[in-house]
Design a protein around this motif. Structure first.
Motif, PDB file in Angstrom:
ATOM      1  N   ILE A 170       0.832  -1.204   0.000  1.00 27.22           N
ATOM      2  CA  ILE A 170       0.000   0.000   0.000  1.00 27.22           C
ATOM      3  C   ILE A 170       0.867   1.254   0.000  1.00 27.22           C
ATOM      4  CG2 ILE A 170      -1.657   1.348   1.352  1.00 27.22           C
ATOM      5  CD1 ILE A 170      -2.914  -1.038  -0.054  1.00 27.22           C
ATOM      6  N   ILE A 171       1.884   1.270   0.850  1.00 30.39           N
ATOM      7  CA  ILE A 171       2.784   2.432   0.899  1.00 30.39           C
ATOM      8  C   ILE A 171       3.533   2.569  -0.419  1.00 30.39           C
ATOM      9  CG2 ILE A 171       4.815   3.419   2.054  1.00 30.39           C
ATOM     10  CD1 ILE A 171       3.882   2.066   4.617  1.00 30.39           C
ATOM     11  N   GLY A 172       3.900   1.422  -1.000  1.00 33.11           N
ATOM     12  CA  GLY A 172       4.634   1.437  -2.264  1.00 33.11           C
ATOM     13  C   GLY A 172       3.835   1.986  -3.433  1.00 33.11           C
ATOM     14  N   MET A 173       2.525   2.091  -3.291  1.00 30.91           N
ATOM     15  CA  MET A 173       1.685   2.658  -4.343  1.00 30.91           C
ATOM     16  C   MET A 173       1.866   4.171  -4.467  1.00 30.91           C
ATOM     17  SD  MET A 173      -1.754   0.421  -3.422  1.00 30.91           S
ATOM     18  CE  MET A 173      -2.867   1.520  -4.303  1.00 30.91           C
ATOM     19  N   LEU A 174       2.412   4.801  -3.431  1.00 30.60           N
ATOM     20  CA  LEU A 174       2.623   6.256  -3.456  1.00 30.60           C
ATOM     21  C   LEU A 174       3.731   6.615  -4.443  1.00 30.60           C
ATOM     22  CD1 LEU A 174       2.370   6.767   0.377  1.00 30.60           C
ATOM     23  CD2 LEU A 174       1.044   8.111  -1.271  1.00 30.60           C
ATOM     24  N   ASP A 175       3.517   7.671  -5.214  1.00 29.79           N
ATOM     25  CA  ASP A 175       4.504   8.037  -6.234  1.00 29.79           C
ATOM     26  C   ASP A 175       5.771   8.663  -5.655  1.00 29.79           C
ATOM     27  OD1 ASP A 175       3.526  10.476  -5.424  1.00 29.79           O
ATOM     28  OD2 ASP A 175       2.588  10.990  -7.343  1.00 29.79           O
ATOM     29  N   VAL A 176       5.762   8.967  -4.347  1.00 29.13           N
ATOM     30  CA  VAL A 176       6.961   9.556  -3.732  1.00 29.13           C
ATOM     31  C   VAL A 176       7.851   8.486  -3.092  1.00 29.13           C
ATOM     32  CG1 VAL A 176       5.810  11.756  -3.303  1.00 29.13           C
ATOM     33  CG2 VAL A 176       5.807   9.992  -1.515  1.00 29.13           C
ATOM     34  N   VAL A 177       7.344   7.251  -2.996  1.00 28.27           N
ATOM     35  CA  VAL A 177       8.056   6.198  -2.258  1.00 28.27           C
ATOM     36  C   VAL A 177       8.787   5.263  -3.218  1.00 28.27           C
ATOM     37  CG1 VAL A 177       7.803   4.222  -0.720  1.00 28.27           C
ATOM     38  CG2 VAL A 177       6.487   6.311  -0.301  1.00 28.27           C
TER      39      VAL A 177
END
Length: 621
Positions: A501-508
């Protein structure tokens, strides 16, 4: 002849059991033997006769025997055994009328809060021969869609108070040809059918049960979702055998039909539904159902309803101990508590503060084939072991390599048992009498829970993923959970799911999720070490909004640690041990550290002041 065989087997086991007893627990051991033997004989007769006495059949017997006895007490209102039976019959008939394509063997998902209609809908569908998949009401969007898909549900029943949960994904659900029903009288969502406005239109007489002839011990009764060691929630298959075993739990602990049982745990959990509801039915007792646990209302409820037994998880008891002390805290009729996960220090404080309550701790994974019961109330233990128990449910504690995250095997490629008092990985043999039913929708995950060629070629064991120890005086103690999972607020959290879920963020760029201990709290709270993509800045509000949208509250990573690189093992797994040890202490960690602030609705910079407020409980997690 059959009776003679049964009697002989029982006699042999009873002699062995008595010889193994300690004088200190003689009376309790003998009482347990008698109660467990009744269930053991019942199960043996099932195997020999091949006739399965289901939980629903037992419920029908209680309806005939005690039609006017309160089965459920909810928000001051009593629902008798006959009333629940009649309403579940009406719902069964309503489903047949409104959805004639619904057949025995189909799966229907249930997304409801604790309320009597949860039980009525469940039983109504079960009376049609449907398997019911209990959905965690905390799940959102992607996780919820995954659960519907993996269970193979072709219908979904939603509680009136949870309609907004499916609102954003309703199109996805309907595109998958899943019909949606709401347990309410009205609904403005397109294509959603209502039930409560129609249920009184149909008769409350029993429906046909021709499908019952196909039932056996391996038949699926329920799907209960569990967060295991990897990925999204998995649908654990609960068979008729498992439901029968669970329903005997209360009676084996010594609960009787005259007890009033208080359940504030969510019914989508196996503890509340299988042990709580099914166990109450087995006895013909009365169950007080709470919509949601409230520490401030707990003891008032117990006095109001004359509660004598309650179900708990460790967190529940800690919440009660954290309440301000008042006069008369021991003025109640509670004599027993049944549950799991309570820390020894909380256990001790709970008894000192609230009186002589027998704490019956147990151990058992939802999908597992092994369980333990601490029927003597030994502080800190999850189970008591004796020869008769081992005769029916074998288990082993084997050496485990924490660094390699695998059981240790010797030169011959076999596992080795640990000694008494030593910590080892709990495994249980998979046999015809003690099967592992696995998970629905993914054979790979089921295989990952099994160990082959453990002590000899061809043997097969269920890997619990839990480290335990056995004392010389016959008690089992839980030590730790292995793998990429931790427990918080009574729920299992899969680190890989949170990382995805966190990896879906474009900043991560990368995320490493783990659980850390917090002084004064049960379990471990979520934390993540993340690497930002080149040129990207940390955006607290954006990350907060993403986390809250896609994860249940108990799975939120409450702390974020920003790193430039991540240490890896020789097998290219992210190292977590040092991260876990350093936890969220800003006096130790020199890297940027952030805290999820629910008031600011953002991840804010972690300070020593916030750290101190967390440890002093001024900030509650």
């Amino acid at each position: 002849m059959l009776a003679l065989v049964v009697a002989a087997l029982t006699g042999i086991l009873a002699v062995g059991f008595v010889l193994s007893l300690s004088v200190q627990c003689l009376a309790e051991d003998l009482c347990f033997l008698l109660r467990a033997s009744r269930f053991g004989l019942k199960l043996l007769m099932v195997y020999l006769s091949r006739r399965v006495p289901t939980v629903l059949e037992r419920f029908s017997q209680q309806v005939q025997t005690n039609p006017h006895k309160p089965f459920l007490l909810y928000q001051g209102q009593a629902f008798t055994y006959r009333q629940v039976d009649s309403r579940s019959n009406r719902l069964a008939r309503l489903f047949l009328r409104e959805q004639p394509a619904l057949l025995a063997g189909n799966t229907v998902a249930l997304l409801m809060s604790n309320e009597p209609d949860f039980v009525c809908v469940w039983f109504g569908l079960a009376k049609l021969g449907c398997a019911v998949a209990f959905l965690n009401s905390n799940l959102r969007s992607r996780s919820l869609l995954h659960c519907l898909d993996s269970s193979g549900a072709n219908s979904l029943v939603v509680g009136e108070d949870l309609v907004d949960v499916v609102k954003d994904i309703l199109t996805n659900i309907q595109d998958n040809n899943i019909s949606v029903w709401v347990m309410g009288k009205t609904c403005t969502l397109h294509g959603v059918n209502t039930l409560a406005d129609k249920v009184e239109e149909v008769p409350g007489s029993p429906v046909s049960g021709t499908w019952k002839s196909t039932i056996n011990l391996k038949s699926t009764f329920l799907y209960i979702f569990t967060s295991g060691t990897t990925g999204l929630p998995k649908a654990a298959v609960i068979t008729q055998l498992q439901s029968l075993r669970a329903s005997a739990g209360f009676s084996v602990f010594g609960v009787t039909k005259d007890d009033i049982i208080y359940v504030a745990l969510p019914l989508y959990h196996g503890a509340a539904s299988l042990l709580g509801i099914c166990g109450c039915i087995e006895l013909g007792a009365t169950l007080v159902l709470k919509k949601k646990f409230s520490a401030s209302q707990f003891w008032n409820d117990c006095r109001k309803y004359n509660v004598t037994v309650f179900q708990y998880i460790g967190e529940l008891c800690r919440y009660l101990c954290n309440q301000p002390k008042i006069e008369g805290e021991k003025n109640h009729q509670v004599r027993m508590a049944v549950g799991n996960g309570i820390r020894p220090e909380v256990w001790k404080e709970f008894l000192e503060r609230f009186g002589d309550i027998k704490m019956c701790e147990f151990y058992g994974a939802t999908e597992g084939n092994i369980f333990f019961m601490n029927y003597t109330g030994k502080l800190g233990a999850v189970g008591r072991i004796n020869s008769i128990y081992k005769a029916f449910l074998s288990y082993k504690l084997v050496k485990y390599d924490a660094q390699k995250e695998t059981p240790i095997r010797n030169e011959q490629g076999r596992c080795e048992k640990v000694g008494k008092g030593e910590t080892g990985l709990l495994i249980s043999p998979v046999t015809k009498w003690n099967p592992f039913s696995g998970y629905a929708g993914n054979k790979k995950f089921s295989q990952q829970k099994l160990l082959e060629d453990v002590f000899k070629k061809g043997d097969l064991y269920f890997n619990t993923g839990d480290l335990m120890s056995e004392s010389k005086d016959g008690y089992i103690y839980f030590r730790d959970r292995i793998g990429d999972t931790f427990r918080w607020k009574g729920e299992n959290v899969a680190t890989t799911e949170v990382a995805e879920i966190i990896g879906m963020l474009d900043v991560v760029e990368e995320a490493n999720v783990y659980g850390v201990a917090v002084q004064g709290y049960e379990g471990r709270i979520g934390m993540a070490a993340i690497i930002l993509k080149p040129g990207q800045e940390f955006k607290g509000k954006k990350i907060y909004n993403h986390v809250v949208k896609h994860l249940p509250s108990y799975a939120y990573p409450r702390f974020l640690r920003i790193q430039e690189f991540m240490e890896m093992t020789g097998t290219f797994k992210r190292k977590k041990m040092k991260l876990v040890e350093e936890a969220f202490n800003p006096m130790i960690i020199t890297e940027p550290l952030y805290f999820l602030d629910t008031f600011e609705k953002s991840y804010i910079l972690m300070t020593e002041q916030i750290y101190d407020q967390i440890l002093s409980f001024k900030i509650k997690l």
